[in-house]
Design a protein around this motif. Structure first.
Motif, PDB file in Angstrom:
ATOM      1  N   HIS A  82       0.820  -1.210   0.000  1.00 38.02           N
ATOM      2  CA  HIS A  82       0.000   0.000   0.000  1.00 38.02           C
ATOM      3  C   HIS A  82       0.855   1.261   0.000  1.00 38.02           C
ATOM      4  O   HIS A  82       0.611   2.196  -0.790  1.00 38.02           O
ATOM      5  CB  HIS A  82      -0.926  -0.009   1.219  1.00 38.02           C
ATOM      6  CG  HIS A  82      -1.718   1.255   1.386  1.00 38.02           C
ATOM      7  ND1 HIS A  82      -2.718   1.642   0.515  1.00 38.02           N
ATOM      8  CD2 HIS A  82      -1.646   2.228   2.341  1.00 38.02           C
ATOM      9  CE1 HIS A  82      -3.231   2.799   0.913  1.00 38.02           C
ATOM     10  NE2 HIS A  82      -2.599   3.173   2.016  1.00 38.02           N
TER      11      HIS A  82
ATOM     12  N   LEU B 173     -10.167  -9.598  -2.309  1.00 42.34           N
ATOM     13  CA  LEU B 173     -10.830  -8.338  -2.622  1.00 42.34           C
ATOM     14  C   LEU B 173      -9.880  -7.376  -3.331  1.00 42.34           C
ATOM     15  O   LEU B 173     -10.284  -6.658  -4.254  1.00 42.34           O
ATOM     16  CB  LEU B 173     -11.364  -7.694  -1.335  1.00 42.34           C
ATOM     17  CG  LEU B 173     -12.163  -6.399  -1.486  1.00 42.34           C
ATOM     18  CD1 LEU B 173     -13.374  -6.604  -2.391  1.00 42.34           C
ATOM     19  CD2 LEU B 173     -12.602  -5.876  -0.114  1.00 42.34           C
ATOM     20  N   ALA B 174      -8.610  -7.382  -2.916  1.00 44.73           N
ATOM     21  CA  ALA B 174      -7.621  -6.526  -3.573  1.00 44.73           C
ATOM     22  C   ALA B 174      -7.400  -6.947  -5.016  1.00 44.73           C
ATOM     23  O   ALA B 174      -7.261  -6.096  -5.914  1.00 44.73           O
ATOM     24  CB  ALA B 174      -6.304  -6.560  -2.801  1.00 44.73           C
ATOM     25  N   ASP B 175      -7.356  -8.255  -5.272  1.00 39.65           N
ATOM     26  CA  ASP B 175      -7.195  -8.744  -6.648  1.00 39.65           C
ATOM     27  C   ASP B 175      -8.397  -8.360  -7.510  1.00 39.65           C
ATOM     28  O   ASP B 175      -8.260  -8.073  -8.702  1.00 39.65           O
ATOM     29  CB  ASP B 175      -7.023 -10.265  -6.656  1.00 39.65           C
ATOM     30  CG  ASP B 175      -5.644 -10.702  -6.154  1.00 39.65           C
ATOM     31  OD1 ASP B 175      -4.685  -9.912  -6.294  1.00 39.65           O
ATOM     32  OD2 ASP B 175      -5.538 -11.823  -5.629  1.00 39.65           O
ATOM     33  N   ALA B 176      -9.598  -8.352  -6.899  1.00 39.34           N
ATOM     34  CA  ALA B 176     -10.820  -8.069  -7.656  1.00 39.34           C
ATOM     35  C   ALA B 176     -11.056  -6.572  -7.842  1.00 39.34           C
ATOM     36  O   ALA B 176     -11.672  -6.167  -8.838  1.00 39.34           O
ATOM     37  CB  ALA B 176     -12.026  -8.696  -6.956  1.00 39.34           C
ATOM     38  N   THR B 177     -10.616  -5.747  -6.898  1.00 39.76           N
ATOM     39  CA  THR B 177     -10.871  -4.303  -6.967  1.00 39.76           C
ATOM     40  C   THR B 177      -9.529  -3.549  -6.946  1.00 39.76           C
ATOM     41  O   THR B 177      -8.865  -3.444  -7.955  1.00 39.76           O
ATOM     42  CB  THR B 177     -11.772  -3.859  -5.802  1.00 39.76           C
ATOM     43  OG1 THR B 177     -11.165  -4.223  -4.549  1.00 39.76           O
ATOM     44  CG2 THR B 177     -13.137  -4.525  -5.894  1.00 39.76           C
ATOM     45  N   SER B 178      -9.181  -3.029  -5.795  1.00 40.19           N
ATOM     46  CA  SER B 178      -7.881  -2.387  -5.595  1.00 40.19           C
ATOM     47  C   SER B 178      -7.469  -2.617  -4.152  1.00 40.19           C
ATOM     48  O   SER B 178      -8.297  -2.931  -3.290  1.00 40.19           O
ATOM     49  CB  SER B 178      -7.955  -0.886  -5.884  1.00 40.19           C
ATOM     50  OG  SER B 178      -8.714  -0.211  -4.885  1.00 40.19           O
TER      51      SER B 178
ATOM     52  N   ARG C  87      -6.408  -0.435  -1.937  1.00 43.88           N
ATOM     53  CA  ARG C  87      -6.987   0.562  -1.027  1.00 43.88           C
ATOM     54  C   ARG C  87      -8.432   0.195  -0.670  1.00 43.88           C
ATOM     55  O   ARG C  87      -8.842   0.282   0.493  1.00 43.88           O
ATOM     56  CB  ARG C  87      -6.930   1.950  -1.653  1.00 43.88           C
ATOM     57  CG  ARG C  87      -7.662   3.022  -0.834  1.00 43.88           C
ATOM     58  CD  ARG C  87      -7.345   4.407  -1.338  1.00 43.88           C
ATOM     59  NE  ARG C  87      -5.958   4.761  -1.051  1.00 43.88           N
ATOM     60  CZ  ARG C  87      -5.402   5.922  -1.397  1.00 43.88           C
ATOM     61  NH1 ARG C  87      -6.110   6.820  -2.068  1.00 43.88           N
ATOM     62  NH2 ARG C  87      -4.147   6.183  -1.096  1.00 43.88           N
ATOM     63  N   THR C  88      -9.210  -0.217  -1.661  1.00 46.26           N
ATOM     64  CA  THR C  88     -10.590  -0.625  -1.400  1.00 46.26           C
ATOM     65  C   THR C  88     -10.646  -1.798  -0.437  1.00 46.26           C
ATOM     66  O   THR C  88     -11.491  -1.847   0.465  1.00 46.26           O
ATOM     67  CB  THR C  88     -11.285  -1.007  -2.715  1.00 46.26           C
ATOM     68  OG1 THR C  88     -11.293   0.143  -3.591  1.00 46.26           O
ATOM     69  CG2 THR C  88     -12.713  -1.468  -2.474  1.00 46.26           C
ATOM     70  N   ALA C  89      -9.724  -2.751  -0.605  1.00 46.30           N
ATOM     71  CA  ALA C  89      -9.710  -3.935   0.248  1.00 46.30           C
ATOM     72  C   ALA C  89      -9.346  -3.598   1.690  1.00 46.30           C
ATOM     73  O   ALA C  89      -9.751  -4.322   2.621  1.00 46.30           O
ATOM     74  CB  ALA C  89      -8.721  -4.955  -0.314  1.00 46.30           C
TER      75      ALA C  89
END
Length: 406
Positions: free
Chosen positions: A236, A356-361, A363-365
């Motif tokens: 991050h 979730l990071a792999d699917a979105t970003s 920071r979002t995760a």
């Protein structure tokens, strides 16, 4: 000739250094993740699976080891578990098999699990339940965490994952340091008035299981945010600052060093206010700090990393003594759940963050982590401050095999 107080201080110092040598391996798992990603091209989810392997067995095993040591003290676990914890990490960098890597870090997690309940019980005896002394014992573990990224970078950064066997050296040192510490604790306890009757005195205490359960829920939420930050803060901050891997390693060091400051501060604050108040207010501060880590871009993020670390670690040793006072008849179980669970069970959530990071970003995760300290605050809100069951007359005697330490 050393006085009892001098023996206690020396024993706590040795136990703290030994604790550092063990907790190097908890910090090493997160510190090794970027190297696994770089050399083996793991995804976020695969990398966080390594953290899960170290955490899952450890979080399950620690209460079991605590229950065993409540029935019969096993001080020999300290040197043996230290070696096991180091050996798993030392072997994790060898070969390219993902399955073997998971196995080795799981073995390390079991070693760490075996260490914490018994070491917390012995530290309680040596400290006579004092908050400041227990904070110094906890500080040792936090310093081990803090220096693990630098140690991993020094060994693996220059030589690659094949140099990981050198990471066994702290375990060898820690196992040797256990022996004089155990001897000092035994001498002090043998000399303490009423030590022979301590077990009978202990059984008259009453366990507050409801308060302990609430404390445990708060500890679990704290663990989720800490392990989440430990696993992904390097990625991050590297993205947030644009400074690359060096920025990520620096963020991990700040996260761990801030914890060292927070641990000592927690012990000092508890001498002025009650522990429940100190812990509750620390978690409220941590909500703001974690939000800053996740949402504020650029170098300012390092300030929030330091604040989040301090806020998460002020409660660290206080949760241990609170748990032991809530369960005075099961101090091994209390120590195993709080001292060990705080840095292990959160790894169970790490793969979810990675997916979730792999699917979105990334920071979002990380945004859900902001809610975790708030949940910890809710768990601690309104908890009673227990009457301290401290001192030689209220602690289980340390049974030491004389042929090994004398």
């Amino acid at each position: 000739m050393l006085t009892n107080t001098s023996q206690n201080q020396r024993a706590i110092t040795l136990l703290a250094v030994g604790h550092a040598c063990v907790d190097v391996y908890q910090g090493a798992v997160a510190a090794l993740v970027p190297f696994f990603v770089a050399e083996r091209a793991y995804t976020y989810a695969a990398a966080s699976g390594i953290v899960l392997a170290a955490s899952l067995l450890s979080s399950v095993a620690q209460p079991l080891f605590g229950a065993v040591t409540d029935r019969r003290p096993l001080p020999w676990l300290l040197p043996v578990s230290t070696i096991v914890g180091g050996l798993g990490i030392a072997l994790s960098g060898l070969g390219d098999s993902y399955a073997l890597t998971l196995l080795f870090v799981a073995v390390s997690g079991i070693g760490v699990a075996a260490y914490h309940p018994e070491s917390a019980r012995i530290a309680r005896v040596a400290s006579r339940g004092g908050h400041t002394a227990m904070s110094w014992f906890s500080l040792g573990g936090n310093l081990g965490f803090a220096f693990s990224p630098a140690l991993v970078a020094l060994v693996v950064g220059f030589g690659g994952l094949t140099m990981s066997p050198l990471l066994l050296l702290p375990a060898l040192a820690g196992s040797v340091l256990c022996l004089p510490a155990l001897r000092l604790v035994r001498r002090e306890q043998d000399a303490a008035p009423g030590a022979k009757h301590s077990a009978q005195a202990l059984t008259s205490a009453v366990d507050d299981r409801r308060s302990f359960l609430r404390l445990t829920l708060g500890v679990i939420c704290r663990s989720v945010v800490f392990i989440g930050l430990s696993t992904f803060i390097s990625f991050h901050m590297a993205q947030s600052t644009g400074w690359g891997p060096t920025a990520g390693t620096a963020a991990l060091v700040v996260l761990y060093l801030g914890g060292a400051v927070g641990t000592v501060l927690g012990g000092r604050l508890a001498e002025r206010w009650d522990r429940v108040t100190v812990v509750s207010r620390s978690y409220l501060l941590t909500v703001v700090a974690v939000a800053g880590v996740v949402l504020v871009p650029g170098p300012t993020g390092y300030l929030f990393v330091a604040l989040a670390s301090a806020g998460l670690y002020v409660p660290f040793s206080l949760q241990v003594t609170l748990a032991q006072d809530y369960l005075p008849n099961r101090v091994g179980t209390a120590g195993g759940i709080t001292l060990g669970l705080t840095v292990s069970v959160g790894g169970i959530a790490a793969p979810g963050i990675g997916l979730l990071a792999d699917a979105t970003s990334l920071r979002t995760a990380l945004i859900p982590l902001i809610a975790m300290p708030a949940l910890s605050w809710l768990a601690f809100r309104g908890l009673p401050e227990p009457a301290a069951a401290i001192g030689p007359a209220r602690t289980t005697p340390v049974e030491l095999p004389s042929e090994k330490v004398e």
